[in-house]
Design a protein around this motif. Structure first.
Motif, PDB file in Angstrom:
ATOM      1  N   PRO A  74     -33.234  -1.395  15.941  1.00 37.23           N
ATOM      2  CA  PRO A  74     -33.921  -2.672  16.314  1.00 37.23           C
ATOM      3  C   PRO A  74     -33.976  -3.521  14.870  1.00 37.23           C
ATOM      4  CG  PRO A  74     -34.924  -0.683  17.067  1.00 37.23           C
ATOM      5  CD  PRO A  74     -33.988  -0.347  16.319  1.00 37.23           C
ATOM      6  N   GLY A  75     -33.512  -4.843  15.225  1.00 38.65           N
ATOM      7  CA  GLY A  75     -33.839  -5.712  13.850  1.00 38.65           C
ATOM      8  C   GLY A  75     -32.478  -5.811  13.286  1.00 38.65           C
ATOM      9  N   ALA A  76     -31.504  -4.922  13.559  1.00 40.57           N
ATOM     10  CA  ALA A  76     -30.442  -5.223  12.637  1.00 40.57           C
ATOM     11  C   ALA A  76     -29.584  -6.532  13.252  1.00 40.57           C
ATOM     12  CB  ALA A  76     -29.254  -3.905  13.163  1.00 40.57           C
ATOM     13  N   THR A  77     -28.833  -7.004  12.417  1.00 40.67           N
ATOM     14  CA  THR A  77     -28.395  -8.372  12.744  1.00 40.67           C
ATOM     15  C   THR A  77     -26.942  -8.254  13.208  1.00 40.67           C
ATOM     16  OG1 THR A  77     -27.637  -8.672  10.520  1.00 40.67           O
ATOM     17  CG2 THR A  77     -29.795  -9.773  11.098  1.00 40.67           C
ATOM     18  N   SER A  78     -26.515  -9.083  14.058  1.00 37.54           N
ATOM     19  CA  SER A  78     -25.450  -8.954  14.489  1.00 37.54           C
ATOM     20  C   SER A  78     -24.622 -10.548  14.875  1.00 37.54           C
ATOM     21  CB  SER A  78     -24.915  -8.033  15.908  1.00 37.54           C
ATOM     22  OG  SER A  78     -25.608  -8.580  16.996  1.00 37.54           O
ATOM     23  N   VAL A  79     -23.439 -10.593  15.038  1.00 35.05           N
ATOM     24  CA  VAL A  79     -23.024 -11.972  15.355  1.00 35.05           C
ATOM     25  C   VAL A  79     -23.299 -12.266  16.889  1.00 35.05           C
ATOM     26  CG1 VAL A  79     -20.728 -13.503  15.619  1.00 35.05           C
ATOM     27  CG2 VAL A  79     -21.260 -11.678  13.838  1.00 35.05           C
ATOM     28  N   ALA A  80     -23.861 -13.561  17.320  1.00 30.74           N
ATOM     29  CA  ALA A  80     -24.237 -13.929  18.507  1.00 30.74           C
ATOM     30  C   ALA A  80     -22.909 -13.620  19.535  1.00 30.74           C
ATOM     31  CB  ALA A  80     -24.763 -15.175  18.619  1.00 30.74           C
ATOM     32  N   ASP A  81     -23.188 -13.527  20.914  1.00 31.58           N
ATOM     33  CA  ASP A  81     -22.284 -13.415  21.722  1.00 31.58           C
ATOM     34  C   ASP A  81     -21.931 -15.009  22.053  1.00 31.58           C
ATOM     35  OD1 ASP A  81     -21.708 -10.792  21.841  1.00 31.58           O
ATOM     36  OD2 ASP A  81     -23.154 -10.752  23.345  1.00 31.58           O
ATOM     37  N   GLY A  82     -20.418 -15.476  22.491  1.00 30.96           N
ATOM     38  CA  GLY A  82     -20.249 -16.698  22.852  1.00 30.96           C
ATOM     39  C   GLY A  82     -18.640 -17.015  22.615  1.00 30.96           C
ATOM     40  N   PRO A  83     -18.400 -18.196  22.978  1.00 31.83           N
ATOM     41  CA  PRO A  83     -17.200 -18.695  23.033  1.00 31.83           C
ATOM     42  C   PRO A  83     -16.624 -18.630  21.539  1.00 31.83           C
ATOM     43  CG  PRO A  83     -18.368 -20.408  23.505  1.00 31.83           C
ATOM     44  CD  PRO A  83     -19.382 -19.358  23.580  1.00 31.83           C
ATOM     45  N   GLY A  84     -15.183 -18.575  21.343  1.00 37.34           N
ATOM     46  CA  GLY A  84     -14.872 -18.752  19.906  1.00 37.34           C
ATOM     47  C   GLY A  84     -14.477 -17.437  19.116  1.00 37.34           C
ATOM     48  N   PRO A  85     -13.945 -17.482  18.442  1.00 36.61           N
ATOM     49  CA  PRO A  85     -13.862 -16.131  17.423  1.00 36.61           C
ATOM     50  C   PRO A  85     -15.050 -15.807  16.478  1.00 36.61           C
ATOM     51  CG  PRO A  85     -12.836 -18.104  16.164  1.00 36.61           C
ATOM     52  CD  PRO A  85     -13.326 -18.505  17.638  1.00 36.61           C
ATOM     53  N   ARG A  86     -14.986 -14.588  16.422  1.00 35.87           N
ATOM     54  CA  ARG A  86     -16.158 -14.066  15.557  1.00 35.87           C
ATOM     55  C   ARG A  86     -16.034 -14.073  14.086  1.00 35.87           C
ATOM     56  NH1 ARG A  86     -17.124 -14.452  20.239  1.00 35.87           N
ATOM     57  NH2 ARG A  86     -18.043 -12.990  21.404  1.00 35.87           N
ATOM     58  N   HIS A  87     -17.084 -14.356  13.225  1.00 38.52           N
ATOM     59  CA  HIS A  87     -16.825 -14.465  12.098  1.00 38.52           C
ATOM     60  C   HIS A  87     -17.580 -13.708  11.201  1.00 38.52           C
ATOM     61  CE1 HIS A  87     -14.771 -18.236  12.488  1.00 38.52           C
ATOM     62  NE2 HIS A  87     -15.590 -18.392  13.347  1.00 38.52           N
ATOM     63  N   PRO A  88     -17.145 -13.060  10.037  1.00 42.47           N
ATOM     64  CA  PRO A  88     -18.129 -11.987   9.419  1.00 42.47           C
ATOM     65  C   PRO A  88     -19.547 -12.553   9.275  1.00 42.47           C
ATOM     66  CG  PRO A  88     -15.995 -12.111   8.485  1.00 42.47           C
ATOM     67  CD  PRO A  88     -15.964 -13.270   9.484  1.00 42.47           C
ATOM     68  N   LEU A  89     -20.461 -11.707   9.212  1.00 44.62           N
ATOM     69  CA  LEU A  89     -21.904 -12.228   9.037  1.00 44.62           C
ATOM     70  C   LEU A  89     -21.939 -12.528   7.513  1.00 44.62           C
ATOM     71  CD1 LEU A  89     -24.589 -12.420  10.284  1.00 44.62           C
ATOM     72  CD2 LEU A  89     -25.145 -10.129  10.136  1.00 44.62           C
ATOM     73  N   VAL A  90     -21.109 -11.944   6.971  1.00 43.72           N
ATOM     74  CA  VAL A  90     -21.188 -11.983   5.137  1.00 43.72           C
ATOM     75  C   VAL A  90     -21.116 -13.320   4.952  1.00 43.72           C
ATOM     76  CG1 VAL A  90     -20.349 -11.301   3.092  1.00 43.72           C
ATOM     77  CG2 VAL A  90     -20.970  -9.457   4.496  1.00 43.72           C
ATOM     78  N   ALA A  91     -19.994 -13.800   5.501  1.00 47.65           N
ATOM     79  CA  ALA A  91     -19.653 -15.299   5.423  1.00 47.65           C
ATOM     80  C   ALA A  91     -20.616 -16.120   5.677  1.00 47.65           C
ATOM     81  CB  ALA A  91     -18.408 -15.641   5.961  1.00 47.65           C
ATOM     82  N   LEU A  92     -21.253 -16.120   6.789  1.00 46.80           N
ATOM     83  CA  LEU A  92     -22.420 -17.116   7.182  1.00 46.80           C
ATOM     84  C   LEU A  92     -23.754 -16.625   6.371  1.00 46.80           C
ATOM     85  CD1 LEU A  92     -23.329 -19.036   9.299  1.00 46.80           C
ATOM     86  CD2 LEU A  92     -24.376 -17.243  10.527  1.00 46.80           C
ATOM     87  N   ARG A  93     -23.994 -15.619   6.096  1.00 42.44           N
ATOM     88  CA  ARG A  93     -25.140 -15.258   4.928  1.00 42.44           C
ATOM     89  C   ARG A  93     -24.844 -16.234   3.667  1.00 42.44           C
ATOM     90  NH1 ARG A  93     -26.053  -9.106   5.962  1.00 42.44           N
ATOM     91  NH2 ARG A  93     -27.394  -9.303   7.771  1.00 42.44           N
ATOM     92  N   ALA A  94     -23.704 -16.351   3.158  1.00 40.68           N
ATOM     93  CA  ALA A  94     -23.550 -17.048   2.064  1.00 40.68           C
ATOM     94  C   ALA A  94     -23.874 -18.611   2.331  1.00 40.68           C
ATOM     95  CB  ALA A  94     -22.160 -16.902   1.512  1.00 40.68           C
ATOM     96  N   PHE A  95     -23.683 -18.936   3.539  1.00 46.56           N
ATOM     97  CA  PHE A  95     -24.283 -20.400   3.544  1.00 46.56           C
ATOM     98  C   PHE A  95     -25.622 -20.497   3.670  1.00 46.56           C
ATOM     99  CE2 PHE A  95     -20.332 -21.360   6.190  1.00 46.56           C
ATOM    100  CZ  PHE A  95     -20.060 -22.429   5.776  1.00 46.56           C
ATOM    101  N   PHE A  96     -26.591 -19.842   3.995  1.00 47.86           N
ATOM    102  CA  PHE A  96     -28.042 -19.855   3.843  1.00 47.86           C
ATOM    103  C   PHE A  96     -28.577 -20.516   2.730  1.00 47.86           C
ATOM    104  CE2 PHE A  96     -27.765 -17.411   8.014  1.00 47.86           C
ATOM    105  CZ  PHE A  96     -28.675 -18.123   8.683  1.00 47.86           C
ATOM    106  N   PRO A  97     -28.298 -20.045   1.631  1.00 46.15           N
ATOM    107  CA  PRO A  97     -29.069 -20.461   0.121  1.00 46.15           C
ATOM    108  C   PRO A  97     -28.642 -22.074   0.173  1.00 46.15           C
ATOM    109  CG  PRO A  97     -27.864 -18.507  -0.286  1.00 46.15           C
ATOM    110  CD  PRO A  97     -27.541 -18.942   1.201  1.00 46.15           C
ATOM    111  N   SER A  98     -27.692 -22.470   0.462  1.00 47.09           N
ATOM    112  CA  SER A  98     -27.050 -23.615   0.274  1.00 47.09           C
ATOM    113  C   SER A  98     -27.731 -24.551   1.316  1.00 47.09           C
ATOM    114  CB  SER A  98     -25.578 -23.851   0.443  1.00 47.09           C
ATOM    115  OG  SER A  98     -25.030 -25.095   0.193  1.00 47.09           O
ATOM    116  N   LEU A  99     -27.736 -24.327   2.638  1.00 47.95           N
ATOM    117  CA  LEU A  99     -28.408 -25.003   3.655  1.00 47.95           C
ATOM    118  C   LEU A  99     -29.815 -25.327   3.413  1.00 47.95           C
ATOM    119  CD1 LEU A  99     -27.072 -22.917   6.668  1.00 47.95           C
ATOM    120  CD2 LEU A  99     -26.538 -25.351   6.077  1.00 47.95           C
ATOM    121  N   HIS A 100     -30.619 -24.102   2.847  1.00 47.87           N
ATOM    122  CA  HIS A 100     -32.105 -24.301   2.469  1.00 47.87           C
ATOM    123  C   HIS A 100     -32.299 -25.205   1.281  1.00 47.87           C
ATOM    124  CE1 HIS A 100     -33.491 -21.820   5.756  1.00 47.87           C
ATOM    125  NE2 HIS A 100     -32.821 -20.816   5.149  1.00 47.87           N
ATOM    126  N   LEU A 101     -31.320 -25.087   0.301  1.00 48.13           N
ATOM    127  CA  LEU A 101     -31.437 -26.018  -0.983  1.00 48.13           C
ATOM    128  C   LEU A 101     -31.047 -27.435  -0.550  1.00 48.13           C
ATOM    129  CD1 LEU A 101     -31.379 -26.257  -3.831  1.00 48.13           C
ATOM    130  CD2 LEU A 101     -28.956 -25.922  -4.001  1.00 48.13           C
TER     131      LEU A 101
END
Length: 158
Positions: A74-101
């Motif tokens: 419980p609480g483990a993160t995964s990629v949301a279901d939905g249309p389109g290709p799946r992307h590594p969660l690691v790649a998305l996590r790298a966006f968060f600091p920049s998004l918040h900044l």
């Protein structure tokens, strides 16, 4: 390329076309990336904030908590279901600091210091979760610079 060459308006127009092609049900990773770039093409600081908020919303919607019975904790993160290709969660996590900044910078520019500081806390925490390297170091330095600007400024920030 258009934006970097100084043609913000044409960059904004083309990114807007892509935004409409992707649509609200399009791949969240692509919506996040596109909104992130679209923010940088805006002339009005409030519009830039709106696009940065869209980017964060798409990124947060991409990351879900698994609560099914697949054996994941419980609480483990995964990629949301939905249309389109799946992307590594690691790649998305790298966006968060920049998004918040970016959001912190937007709020600071609108003289909304409390919100800017809150986003800096989130930016720092997400940057600390990244692997050591130039990207992480650059983010930390940018976070520190904005933090100093916020602490040292009594008037509106540029």
């Amino acid at each position: 390329m258009l934006h970097r060459a100084g043609d913000r308006e044409e960059a904004r127009n083309r990114l807007s076309q892509l935004w409409h092609e992707i649509g609200p049900q399009g791949d969240a990773f692509h919506r996040c990336t596109l909104a992130h770039y679209m923010a940088d093409t805006q002339d009005d600081p409030k519009d830039e904030l709106d696009w940065d908020l869209r980017a964060l919303e798409a990124a947060e919607g991409f990351v879900t908590e698994r609560t099914d019975d697949t054996g994941a904790a419980p609480g483990a993160t995964s990629v949301a279901d939905g249309p389109g290709p799946r992307h590594p969660l690691v790649a998305l996590r790298a966006f968060f600091p920049s998004l918040h900044l970016n959001l912190a910078t937007d709020y600071a520019g609108l003289d909304r210091r409390a919100e800017a500081r809150a986003q800096l806390v989130r930016a720092r925490a997400s940057a600390n979760a990244l692997a050591d390297g130039e990207y992480r170091q650059g983010l930390r330095e940018a976070i520190d610079r904005l933090e100093l600007r916020l602490e040292g400024s009594a008037g509106p920030l540029p």
